[in-house]
Design an enzyme around this catalytic site. Structure first.
Site, mmCIF file in Angstrom:
data_model
loop_
_atom_site.group_PDB
_atom_site.id
_atom_site.type_symbol
_atom_site.label_atom_id
_atom_site.label_comp_id
_atom_site.label_asym_id
_atom_site.label_seq_id
_atom_site.Cartn_x
_atom_site.Cartn_y
_atom_site.Cartn_z
ATOM 1 N N CYS B 137 0.837 -1.203 0.000
ATOM 2 C CA CYS B 137 0.000 0.000 0.000
ATOM 3 C C CYS B 137 0.869 1.250 0.000
ATOM 4 C CB CYS B 137 -0.925 -0.004 1.217
ATOM 5 S SG CYS B 137 -1.930 1.478 1.391
ATOM 6 N N CYS B 140 -0.315 4.210 2.127
ATOM 7 C CA CYS B 140 -0.057 4.027 3.559
ATOM 8 C C CYS B 140 1.410 4.306 3.896
ATOM 9 C CB CYS B 140 -0.339 2.581 3.988
ATOM 10 S SG CYS B 140 -1.957 1.984 3.549
ATOM 11 N N ASP B 141 2.315 3.789 3.066
ATOM 12 C CA ASP B 141 3.703 3.642 3.499
ATOM 13 C C ASP B 141 4.717 4.540 2.803
ATOM 14 O OD1 ASP B 141 2.619 1.707 5.099
ATOM 15 O OD2 ASP B 141 3.203 0.040 3.820
#
Lengths: 108, 310
Positions: B137, B140-141
């Site tokens: 993701c 997200c990261d």
């Protein structure tokens, strides 16, 4: 019903590391969709494990030092601390039943 | 809270755009409807920072926000939502029984909209380094890779969207694709080729993820020559497609080789009163609007099925 506590760099030591109970820490950020999916599950678990396990949330955006200290490179990460040390590290979205297994394991 | 003692007209499995749209239609049709979702609603769009191709939003809309809006719309018409994990499905005297970790639900009609999840590379080192440089993701990261070198594996829209997002943080983004051209749409390709931080490695696949405590390099194989070479990276974002979430169904309905449910254009599976919608369907185009359309069709056909069996 108890709710996860928002933890910052200032009280991480006291709330998580020095707790006399195991603590599940939910590392999350506003921009992370799967973190939002995990949140209601963590909320429910906080109620179900009340008195046995404490629940905390760390916003990695606002608390980058803690995130770096525990080498968080992926969120959501759920880390279960026992006696100040991480015992279990769960990366990404997991169904509730799987999280319960991890919590039960830590409780032994 | 859903009423576990009462029987439903419709059970919807999955709270992405397909399930939520089915929920809007079914609940608005006064069918007693419950939607079962194991996390928060939204499905795969929760991973999208912004959705730019859903009609009605000329400036785009946040993925999480779009999911929440669809849910609010369905709730307004009386859709019930249960946060639980489906473990199995069966037929009992013509009723569709859905088993969950918390109990059982039954209904006259069932709409399966449990979507898909990221396909893994299935190579050595991938699991070991998940959360240690391997990510599924980018929204997200990406922020954990400021001024780092990262690889993106894949050549579709999702991969290119992730590569573009990563350029806001990483210093170098290397797209590794097994073919010699991208599958992503023209507009995405144009953006990627125009971005100076993005490089491409064509005709290559990842054979192994290597590192110490964290990812340090990838062992790659060039498909044209079959020779191996190494690439130093701090992170690798896997975006090679999706796998339908049909494991809990076992042999309940017919699926294709990839595990996707086979339906006709009425969203009917081979089982009467059982419908499928969204990314879980055979040859789904994996778009929010298509999933929403599937959901609407499934709910309308479910209503007809129920009316015909009264």
């Amino acid at each position: 019903m108890s709710k996860p506590v928002a933890v910052t760099q200032d009280n991480f030591d006291k709330v998580v590391l020095k707790s006399d109970k195991p603590v599940l820490v939910d590392f999350w950020a506003e921009w992370c969709g799967p973190c939002r999916m995990v949140a209601p599950i963590v909320d429910e678990l906080a109620g179900e494990y009340e008195g046995k396990i404490d629940f905390a949330k760390v916003n990695v955006d606002e608390n980058q030092k803690i995130a770096a200290q525990y080498s968080i490179m992926s969120i959501p990460t759920l880390m279960i601390f026992k006696e100040g040390k991480p015992q279990s590290n769960i990366v990404g979205f997991r169904p509730k039943s799987e999280l319960k297994r991890s919590l039960d394991e830590v409780l032994g | 809270m859903p009423d576990l003692d009462k029987d439903y007209d419709v059970i919807i499995i999955g709270g992405g755009p397909a399930g939520l749209s089915a929920g809007i239609y079914a609940a608005r049709d006064r069918l007693k409807t419950v939607l079962v979702e194991m996390g928060m609603v939204g499905g795969q769009i929760a991973n999208a920072e912004r959705v730019d191709n859903y009609p009605g939003y000329p400036d785009g809309v946040g993925g999480v926000e779009l999911g929440e809006l669809m849910h609010a719309q369905a709730m307004k018409y009386g859709l019930e939502t249960l946060m639980d994990e489906v473990t199995g499905v069966e037929l009992r005297e013509g009723r569709k029984v859905v088993k969950t970790a918390g109990g059982e639900l039954s209904a006259r009609a069932l709409i399966i909209a449990s979507g898909s999840e990221r396909q893994k590379l299935n190579v050595s080192g991938e699991d070991r380094f998940t959360g240690r440089g391997v990510s599924f993701c980018a929204t997200c990261d990406a922020a954990f890779f400021v001024d780092k070198t990262v690889a993106v594996v894949g050549g579709g829209n999702a991969a290119i969207t992730e590569a573009l997002h990563l350029t806001k943080f990483a210093s170098r983004v290397i797209v590794i694709h097994r073919r010699d051209q991208l599958r992503a749409t023209r507009i995405m390709q144009e953006r990627a080729f125009a971005n100076r931080k993005i490089e491409f490695l064509w005709n290559a696949v990842v054979d192994e993820v290597l590192g110490d405590d964290f990812v340090r390099s990838l062992r790659l194989r060039r498909l044209t020559t079959d020779d191996h070479f190494s690439l130093d990276v701090d992170g690798v974002f896997v975006s090679i497609g999706f796998r339908p979430n049909t494991r809990f169904l076992k042999n309940f309905v017919s699926v294709d080789a990839a595990g996707a449910i086979i339906t006709n254009n009425r969203m009917e599976t081979g089982l009467s009163g059982v419908f499928a919608a969204g990314d879980i369907r055979h040859e789904s185009v994996r778009q929010v609007i298509a999933a929403a359309g599937d959901g609407a069709i499934a709910a309308i056909r479910a209503e007809e099925y129920i009316a015909g069996h009264d």
